[in-house]
Design a protein around this motif. Sequence first.
Motif, short mmCIF file in Angstrom:
data_model
loop_
_atom_site.label_atom_id
_atom_site.label_comp_id
_atom_site.label_asym_id
_atom_site.label_seq_id
_atom_site.Cartn_x
_atom_site.Cartn_y
_atom_site.Cartn_z
N SER A 289 -8.85 17.76 2.22
CA SER A 289 -10.13 17.87 1.42
C SER A 289 -9.98 16.96 -0.02
CB SER A 289 -10.16 19.27 1.15
OG SER A 289 -9.16 19.65 0.04
N ASP A 290 -11.06 16.57 -0.58
CA ASP A 290 -11.04 15.51 -1.64
C ASP A 290 -10.71 16.61 -2.92
OD1 ASP A 290 -12.23 13.52 -0.06
OD2 ASP A 290 -14.10 14.02 -0.80
N VAL A 291 -10.88 17.77 -2.80
CA VAL A 291 -10.41 18.69 -4.03
C VAL A 291 -9.35 19.07 -3.88
CG1 VAL A 291 -12.88 19.34 -4.24
CG2 VAL A 291 -11.26 20.85 -2.74
N PHE A 292 -8.34 18.80 -3.10
CA PHE A 292 -6.96 19.26 -2.82
C PHE A 292 -6.04 18.74 -3.91
CE2 PHE A 292 -2.66 18.90 -1.21
CZ PHE A 292 -2.39 20.46 -0.95
N PRO A 293 -6.22 17.52 -4.44
CA PRO A 293 -5.18 17.11 -5.41
C PRO A 293 -5.16 17.87 -6.79
CG PRO A 293 -6.19 15.26 -4.27
CD PRO A 293 -6.94 16.66 -3.84
N TRP A 294 -6.56 18.60 -7.04
CA TRP A 294 -6.64 19.03 -8.26
C TRP A 294 -6.46 20.77 -8.27
CZ3 TRP A 294 -10.73 22.36 -9.93
CH2 TRP A 294 -12.00 22.44 -9.46
N LEU A 295 -7.10 21.39 -7.13
CA LEU A 295 -6.95 22.79 -6.76
C LEU A 295 -5.67 23.16 -6.05
CD1 LEU A 295 -10.46 23.60 -5.38
CD2 LEU A 295 -9.52 24.28 -7.40
N SER A 296 -4.89 22.29 -5.70
CA SER A 296 -3.70 22.58 -5.18
C SER A 296 -2.76 23.61 -5.72
CB SER A 296 -2.95 21.69 -4.45
OG SER A 296 -2.60 20.50 -5.32
N ARG A 314 -7.36 34.65 -8.72
CA ARG A 314 -7.03 35.26 -10.30
C ARG A 314 -7.36 34.20 -10.97
NH1 ARG A 314 -1.31 37.46 -9.02
NH2 ARG A 314 -1.04 35.54 -8.17
N HIS A 315 -7.37 33.05 -10.60
CA HIS A 315 -7.43 31.71 -11.50
C HIS A 315 -9.00 31.54 -11.74
CE1 HIS A 315 -3.34 31.00 -11.79
NE2 HIS A 315 -3.18 31.17 -10.65
N VAL A 316 -9.49 31.46 -12.78
CA VAL A 316 -10.88 30.97 -13.07
C VAL A 316 -11.21 29.83 -12.74
CG1 VAL A 316 -10.69 29.89 -15.42
CG2 VAL A 316 -12.64 31.34 -14.97
N GLU A 317 -10.49 28.83 -12.48
CA GLU A 317 -10.74 27.52 -11.77
C GLU A 317 -11.18 27.82 -10.42
OE1 GLU A 317 -7.71 26.67 -15.13
OE2 GLU A 317 -8.08 28.27 -13.67
N ASP A 357 0.12 26.73 -14.79
CA ASP A 357 -0.48 25.66 -15.45
C ASP A 357 -1.99 25.75 -15.45
OD1 ASP A 357 -0.74 25.31 -12.67
OD2 ASP A 357 -0.27 23.13 -12.73
N SER A 358 -2.53 27.03 -15.58
CA SER A 358 -3.75 27.18 -15.51
C SER A 358 -4.21 26.72 -17.03
CB SER A 358 -4.36 28.55 -15.51
OG SER A 358 -5.85 28.88 -15.71
N THR A 359 -5.51 25.82 -16.89
CA THR A 359 -5.80 25.21 -18.13
C THR A 359 -6.88 25.99 -19.02
OG1 THR A 359 -7.64 23.82 -17.10
CG2 THR A 359 -5.26 22.99 -17.43
N LEU A 360 -7.63 27.08 -18.29
CA LEU A 360 -8.83 27.74 -18.95
C LEU A 360 -8.22 29.27 -18.93
CD1 LEU A 360 -11.64 26.37 -16.49
CD2 LEU A 360 -10.93 25.81 -19.00
N ASP A 361 -9.04 29.91 -19.95
CA ASP A 361 -8.79 31.36 -20.15
C ASP A 361 -9.77 31.97 -19.00
OD1 ASP A 361 -7.50 31.07 -22.52
OD2 ASP A 361 -9.44 31.24 -23.63
N GLY A 362 -9.28 33.11 -18.64
CA GLY A 362 -9.95 33.92 -17.61
C GLY A 362 -9.13 34.40 -16.54
N TYR A 363 -7.69 34.16 -16.53
CA TYR A 363 -6.78 34.66 -15.39
C TYR A 363 -6.95 36.31 -15.27
CZ TYR A 363 -2.77 35.61 -12.96
OH TYR A 363 -1.69 36.11 -11.92
N LEU A 364 -6.99 36.53 -14.09
CA LEU A 364 -7.15 38.18 -13.87
C LEU A 364 -5.79 38.40 -13.11
CD1 LEU A 364 -10.65 38.49 -13.03
CD2 LEU A 364 -9.78 38.99 -15.38
N PRO A 365 -4.94 39.48 -13.61
CA PRO A 365 -3.85 39.73 -12.85
C PRO A 365 -4.05 40.39 -11.50
CG PRO A 365 -4.02 40.80 -14.74
CD PRO A 365 -4.67 40.23 -14.90
N ASP A 366 -4.92 41.09 -11.34
CA ASP A 366 -5.18 41.98 -10.42
C ASP A 366 -5.95 41.05 -9.18
OD1 ASP A 366 -5.03 44.76 -8.80
OD2 ASP A 366 -6.91 44.23 -8.62
N VAL A 367 -5.71 40.93 -7.96
CA VAL A 367 -6.16 40.28 -6.86
C VAL A 367 -7.80 40.71 -6.66
CG1 VAL A 367 -6.46 39.52 -4.51
CG2 VAL A 367 -4.37 39.39 -5.84
N GLY A 368 -7.65 42.30 -6.50
CA GLY A 368 -9.18 42.93 -6.50
C GLY A 368 -10.08 42.66 -7.51
#
Length: 605
Positions: A289-296, A314-317, A357-368
């Motif tokens: 996929s084209d998005v693989f390099p930045w989402l991997s 869990r990552h806002v990205e 290496d998440s660059t944005l706020d908004g990480y949620l530790p619980d998967v659910g």
Amino acid sequence: MATTSITIGAPSTFAPDLWSDHGLQTASTHGTVVTALAPQGTVRLVLADEALGTCAAVTARIDTVVTVRLDVPLGDAVGYWHPNAGSDRTLPADWSPWRHVSLVESAPAGCLYDTAGRALLAFATDRTVALTGVRFGVSEEHKRFGVWLRLPLTAGETYRIRLLPPGGTVAGTLRALRRWFAALPGGEPMPTPEFGRTPVYSTWYSFTQDVCAADVEREAALAAELGFGQLFLDDGWQRYGSGRGYSGCGDWRPDPDKFPDLRTHVETVHALGLRQVLWIAPLLLGERSDVFPWLSRFATHWSPTLECWILDPRHVEVRDHVLRTCLQLVDEFGLDGLKADFLDEAMVYAGTRGAQDSTLDGYLPDVGAALAAMLTDLRQGLRDRRGDEFVIELRQRYTGPAMTAFGNLLRANDCPADAVANRVRTLDIALLAPGGTVHSDMLMWDPQADADVVARQFHGALHAVPQISARLAELPDAHRDALAFWLSTWRALRPTLLSGHYEPGRPDQLYPQVIATGDDRCVITCFVDRIVPLCPDLRQVSLINATSAHQLFLDLDAPWTVHLSPHDAQGRAQAPLIRELTPGLNTVDVPPGGLCHLREAAELT
């Protein structure tokens, strides 16, 4: 909603002290003993009787991990129902493995029942999103059945367990629990548009990934003639969608050879009178996929089965990518909904640390909690565009009561050509789902077999919206006629089949006889040779003989003069007649795989 990162840490083998109550907080209600297994002084247990059963509340005084045990005497117990029971419907031992429940994995509910199909222990909890460890089984030493619920609590947080009195049927007890689920904060189910309750033509089993616009449009035209209301374009429409692998997932752009103009294709399907829904697996990421390099960097788990990586929501990205991709598909191609697949793959990240290496706020530790946030945004985005005229299909195992706030079509897990599994899975979903419309897995059959196979497959989907996945253009005439008959019958009986009150019998017997009632109609589907209880107060009864027998036995408590209108499995009408049914046992001829409508004879004079 707590998003604490305290791990559950459930042991993998049985620990004898899980039956201990020494020095611990214990209370009882209606024969169920509730015990909080936690260090002394760390939690407080309170039971309160309420309108709907008893509420057991466990409140943490400090950050801790607590295990709550619910246990009852074995009595005449024969089975334990839970949303992920599958084919394992008898009584496990208490040394069975721990398992997890969360937003996209089963649901925090269960029901122990006896030989009469009556509940002995029935519970649900309000922790419907975040991860909970669950174990249940029979104690060899204590001759009791126990359920253990293990979870982290932060200081001041309260965990609530709803316990219902014993004695109700499994179906009736679970209906009460699903009403409670619907009343929880954030639990209000999504409304289902009318088209979501119409038969579906699916491309999956008929074409798998070998699909193209011309073939689908030919099938859509035939489906419209048969009375279908929806077309689900499944896996294979996207770039690199071939070979049953998912190395190209992530971009979600149409394959230019298969669907050179997807917008025009959707408009063609709409012009035939069908709504169109598109398959997507938004958490799968392929290396092509084209998005693989930045989402991997947010997809650290490799699935050898799917041949791709799994995005970590869990990552806002990741959540932003999913929202943007889904809404673009709906806007660009004029879709009526999305079939969201493989969401449960995200549970591989439960109890792990996310990428650093998440660059944005908004990480949620619980998967659910992360999936709930993602689906909330998606629901709102679609609502902004379509009002309530859109559908999101969710697949078992993530069709629990909390997910009905995010999806309005709840489909049985894949069971190709397995009518028994389809029956059991659709009824399992319906027993606990407080909203949404239950859909069957797609019906498929051998086109070279006798046409009666169409009826047998359809019987497994009767109490759900049927999804059909056969190449209509290639069906023999007898198969097409049988399909047309059962579709027409289902549409006529739909109000009772989907919205009526039903009792399906014991789960461990795979729901042998389903009795659905609504208004003045009753639909009784017999999957085994069993006496049919019949009440003449009902003015119309439809008997469906999903067995190989040539007759059904009816048990009446009063005489009834009825007009009988039988049909065979292929829908061919048999000679009608008027019968005087007497109190006690009566036999009625119903062809194997066929049906018979009974109506009060006086109404026809």
